[in-house]
Design an enzyme around this catalytic site. Sequence first.
Site, PDB file in Angstrom:
ATOM      1  N   ARG A 218      -1.575   0.181   3.143  1.00 16.85           N
ATOM      2  CA  ARG A 218      -2.938  -0.322   3.239  1.00 16.85           C
ATOM      3  C   ARG A 218      -3.542  -0.416   1.838  1.00 16.85           C
ATOM      4  O   ARG A 218      -3.049   0.187   0.884  1.00 16.85           O
ATOM      5  CB  ARG A 218      -3.794   0.585   4.116  1.00 16.85           C
ATOM      6  N   LYS A 242      -4.884   7.341   6.032  1.00 21.91           N
ATOM      7  CA  LYS A 242      -6.135   7.574   6.734  1.00 21.91           C
ATOM      8  C   LYS A 242      -6.193   9.020   7.232  1.00 21.91           C
ATOM      9  O   LYS A 242      -5.174   9.638   7.526  1.00 21.91           O
ATOM     10  CB  LYS A 242      -6.254   6.607   7.906  1.00 21.91           C
ATOM     11  N   HIS A 312      -3.808  -6.943   4.984  1.00 21.57           N
ATOM     12  CA  HIS A 312      -3.372  -6.387   6.265  1.00 21.57           C
ATOM     13  C   HIS A 312      -2.477  -7.365   7.014  1.00 21.57           C
ATOM     14  O   HIS A 312      -1.670  -6.944   7.856  1.00 21.57           O
ATOM     15  CB  HIS A 312      -4.587  -6.016   7.115  1.00 21.57           C
ATOM     16  N   ARG A 315       0.975  -6.506   6.269  1.00 23.78           N
ATOM     17  CA  ARG A 315       1.393  -5.328   7.035  1.00 23.78           C
ATOM     18  C   ARG A 315       1.843  -5.748   8.435  1.00 23.78           C
ATOM     19  O   ARG A 315       2.870  -5.271   8.949  1.00 23.78           O
ATOM     20  CB  ARG A 315       0.222  -4.351   7.090  1.00 23.78           C
ATOM     21  N   HIS A 338       1.607   5.150  12.084  1.00 19.76           N
ATOM     22  CA  HIS A 338       0.663   5.201  13.196  1.00 19.76           C
ATOM     23  C   HIS A 338       0.699   6.588  13.828  1.00 19.76           C
ATOM     24  O   HIS A 338       1.774   7.147  14.051  1.00 19.76           O
ATOM     25  CB  HIS A 338       1.017   4.150  14.254  1.00 19.76           C
ATOM     26  N   TYR A 347       2.550  -4.585  18.665  1.00 21.49           N
ATOM     27  CA  TYR A 347       3.441  -5.535  17.990  1.00 21.49           C
ATOM     28  C   TYR A 347       4.539  -6.056  18.914  1.00 21.49           C
ATOM     29  O   TYR A 347       5.247  -7.000  18.555  1.00 21.49           O
ATOM     30  CB  TYR A 347       4.070  -4.874  16.757  1.00 21.49           C
TER      31      TYR A 347
END
Length: 368
Positions: A218, A242, A312, A315, A338, A347
């Site tokens: 990111r 994150k 993004h 990504r 994730h 996805y």
Amino acid sequence: MLKDLGQVGLWLSEQGLDAADLDEGRLKQHLSDLRKSGRCRVAGPRGMVPLLTFLREAGVVPVPRVTPSPAEDLLERYRWWMESERGLSASTMLRYGNTARRFLTEQAMADGEFAPYGLTGADLNAFLLRECSRVSAGSAKGRVAELRSLMRFLHLHGVIPMKLGGAVPPVGGWRFASVPPTMATGDVQRLMDHTPRQGTVGVRDYAILMLVARLGLRSIEVARLLLNDVDWRCGEIVVRGKGRREDRLPLPVPADVGEALVAYLSGARPRLDARHVFLTCRAPHGPIRADLVGDVVERACLRAGSPKVGPHRLRHALAADMLRNGAGLTAIGQVLRHQDLATTALYAKVDFIALRAVAQPWPGTEAA
């Protein structure tokens, strides 16, 4: 700028003033006097801001004492509460603070007076309706969380009598309702091919693109990358993601990502003591901001003649490419870091070829 400084010094001497007497008002008077004297090219007030800022930082010009307004005082208390009580990161506090400032400015003013104690649920609804008309559903959901945080703070500190956090309406936006936008592998490679690998900016931008496209980092993770996060002996890189998470990712083979980093660190990176990997190329040198990663991708799109995308999108393209090459959702989730496998399951919708194989024909028709 040195010439401007010299002109200011001469003007102060003519006026019988000292450097300590300089402020915004006197700078405007100085610029006005220059225009009256017939000078054609005179800097504007904004052009004199760096000069005045430098003099204040050097202690030559005193910093003016500004009495904060009631709104600014409340926002500062809110920022302190988010940092000390909630433990939020600096970027999150900035985002929450910006929303709080805009909301209080638009909804907490009555006859020109700051009156947050009179806030109602109707004020929350009116603000959210305006926000939903100009931002995406995801951003609108963020506004809901930011407003609820502000309402919780205002109630805990006795600014408003009611708990208005529950009055903030939710925003419709269902998970897995859309297909994540991706790019073809050839389009991603075209961005790489059209990024110059010479010069300070080109070498740095190419290394940033490699991290985003090959590792799925990111923007904020690229900006946070430190020198000691790259373990060259083990061929790993520490990603600060994150929620203050730290994950270790292997540098891929072939070693194109590592080679791009070495090229930047060995020759193009400014020789500073800063521990961040990526630094600005223009003075004053310092760590890059996360939004610069978006600028790098946008410049690559312009050079390649491709539609403008954000970092993004690369990504998403990495996840789709892994899926097409037989990688499972668990592996993709580990690469993208994730926390919930349900996020990675989104996805599975991008592999249309595989989905056609399992799709059942509509009754009464033949399979396409």
